[in-house]
Scaffold this motif. Structure first.
Motif, mmCIF file in Angstrom:
data_model
loop_
_atom_site.group_PDB
_atom_site.id
_atom_site.type_symbol
_atom_site.label_atom_id
_atom_site.label_comp_id
_atom_site.label_asym_id
_atom_site.label_seq_id
_atom_site.Cartn_x
_atom_site.Cartn_y
_atom_site.Cartn_z
ATOM 1 N N SER A 89 44.148 37.114 37.511
ATOM 2 C CA SER A 89 43.111 36.389 38.246
ATOM 3 C C SER A 89 42.818 37.151 39.538
ATOM 4 N N MET A 90 41.604 37.642 39.670
ATOM 5 C CA MET A 90 41.224 38.436 40.845
ATOM 6 C C MET A 90 41.185 37.572 42.100
ATOM 7 N N MET A 91 41.771 38.111 43.174
ATOM 8 C CA MET A 91 41.776 37.428 44.464
ATOM 9 C C MET A 91 40.947 38.188 45.488
ATOM 10 N N THR A 92 41.051 39.527 45.480
ATOM 11 C CA THR A 92 40.313 40.375 46.421
ATOM 12 C C THR A 92 39.671 41.536 45.678
ATOM 13 N N TYR A 113 49.066 37.073 38.691
ATOM 14 C CA TYR A 113 49.348 37.074 37.259
ATOM 15 C C TYR A 113 49.396 35.630 36.767
ATOM 16 N N THR A 114 48.892 35.396 35.565
ATOM 17 C CA THR A 114 48.874 34.043 35.016
ATOM 18 C C THR A 114 49.477 34.022 33.609
ATOM 19 N N SER A 115 50.132 32.916 33.270
ATOM 20 C CA SER A 115 50.652 32.633 31.926
ATOM 21 C C SER A 115 51.575 33.706 31.363
ATOM 22 N N VAL A 144 55.638 45.917 39.036
ATOM 23 C CA VAL A 144 55.075 44.566 39.073
ATOM 24 C C VAL A 144 55.947 43.668 39.937
ATOM 25 N N SER A 145 55.300 42.963 40.862
ATOM 26 C CA SER A 145 56.000 41.983 41.704
ATOM 27 C C SER A 145 55.300 40.641 41.523
ATOM 28 N N GLY A 146 55.456 39.733 42.465
ATOM 29 C CA GLY A 146 54.852 38.410 42.340
ATOM 30 C C GLY A 146 53.341 38.451 42.219
ATOM 31 N N THR A 147 52.706 39.234 43.079
ATOM 32 C CA THR A 147 51.260 39.432 43.018
ATOM 33 C C THR A 147 50.991 40.931 42.946
ATOM 34 N N GLY A 148 49.777 41.284 42.610
ATOM 35 C CA GLY A 148 49.451 42.700 42.482
ATOM 36 C C GLY A 148 48.345 43.121 43.434
ATOM 37 N N SER A 149 48.392 44.360 43.880
ATOM 38 C CA SER A 149 47.334 44.902 44.730
ATOM 39 C C SER A 149 47.378 46.423 44.660
ATOM 40 N N VAL A 150 46.244 47.027 44.955
ATOM 41 C CA VAL A 150 46.162 48.490 44.961
ATOM 42 C C VAL A 150 45.020 48.896 45.889
ATOM 43 N N VAL A 151 45.188 50.051 46.516
ATOM 44 C CA VAL A 151 44.147 50.600 47.387
ATOM 45 C C VAL A 151 43.698 51.931 46.791
ATOM 46 N N TRP A 152 42.412 52.052 46.564
ATOM 47 C CA TRP A 152 41.844 53.259 45.957
ATOM 48 C C TRP A 152 41.150 54.088 47.034
ATOM 49 N N PHE A 194 43.240 43.554 31.040
ATOM 50 C CA PHE A 194 42.237 42.927 31.903
ATOM 51 C C PHE A 194 41.079 43.903 32.115
ATOM 52 N N ASP A 195 39.868 43.486 31.733
ATOM 53 C CA ASP A 195 38.696 44.357 31.895
ATOM 54 C C ASP A 195 37.415 43.548 32.110
ATOM 55 N N SER A 196 37.541 42.475 32.880
ATOM 56 C CA SER A 196 36.401 41.572 33.061
ATOM 57 C C SER A 196 35.791 41.601 34.461
ATOM 58 N N TYR A 197 36.310 42.458 35.339
ATOM 59 C CA TYR A 197 35.746 42.510 36.687
ATOM 60 C C TYR A 197 34.934 43.792 36.874
#
Length: 255
Positions: A89-92, A113-115, A144-152, A194-197
């Motif tokens: 689920s995208m947050m940012t 991450y969900t489910s 992988v941790s509780g939430t995910g993030s990356v800077v490009w 995941f490829d919906s954003y």
């Protein structure tokens, strides 16, 4: 008579000895042949057995490798098929927003991450552009941790991209389990691809004075000469209206 009996007995003894010798010789020969055949058969059987064992071993090893390759495409633990596949689920930025980023700047993506019944050890993060069918690597084997993030860092990528630079186009963010594949089928409890954003990227353009600017995507864009002609037509129209009004008022046609 005595002489005849002696001769007969001697002949009988000689015949018996000869027969005995022949029998022993035949037995020895038969024994040798049997031993030779037995040794040959044993050796042949041994070689055949070894060849068979070798073939079985190779076939077994080959089968193991094949089985290993096949099993690597599947997860070792199966979950209830009624459970949903894991997702993202995208947050940012928010999944409902369509964001546009300037090529050369940093882009931050964040998600939850969900489910998930089984958390992947690592994930791969990519971006793809349908215009040039190119897949861009953002991060590989990210823990992988509780939430995910990356800077490009798009500026760093663009400075070294010779054959496949970033284009002014729409891109799709792709995140998937590093232990799986980008085209894997979703499975209950495991992270699905995941490829919906989608998001947009553009290349900044140098400053152009307004009187020299031409809109490349506007179908009714006018050149500077056309704009000057339009101004003249409008000016003449305004002058004609004012002159007519003054004429009518001056001659007393309109009170």
């Amino acid at each position: 008579m005595e002489l005849t009996r002696n001769l007969t007995d001697s002949a009988s003894v000689a015949a018996t000895a000869t027969a005995s010798t022949a029998q022993n010789t035949g037995s020895a020969t038969a024994t040798d042949i049997t031993a030779t055949d037995s040794a040959t058969g044993s050796a042949t059987g041994s070689v055949t057995s070894k060849a068979s064992a070798s073939g079985s071993s190779k076939a077994s090893a080959s089968g193991s490798k094949s089985g290993s390759g096949s099993s690597s495409a599947k997860h070792s633990t199966s979950y209830d098929a009624r459970l949903p596949a894991g997702g993202i689920s995208m947050m940012t930025p928010a999944a409902t927003e369509t964001s546009y980023y300037k090529i050369g700047e940093y882009i931050t993506f964040g998600w939850n991450y969900t489910s998930l019944s089984a958390t992947p050890t690592a994930i791969n993060i990519m971006a793809t552009c349908t215009e040039n069918s190119q897949l861009y690597t953002i991060s590989m084997n990210q823990t992988v941790s509780g939430t995910g993030s990356v800077v490009w860092d798009t500026g760093k990528y663009q400075s070294t991209a010779v054959q496949n630079p970033l284009l002014t186009e729409t891109y799709t963010l792709i995140i998937y389990d590093a232990g799986s594949s980008i085209s894997a089928t979703a499975q209950a409890g495991y992270l699905s691809v995941f490829d919906s954003y989608t998001f947009g990227m553009y290349t900044p353009q140098p400053y152009v004075p307004l009187d020299q600017f031409v809109c490349a995507t506007c179908s009714g864009a006018l050149s500077s000469m056309e704009r000057a002609a339009l101004k003249m037509v409008l000016g003449m129209g305004l002058l004609t209206v004012l002159s007519f009004t003054w004429f009518v008022s001056g001659t007393g046609i309109i009170w």
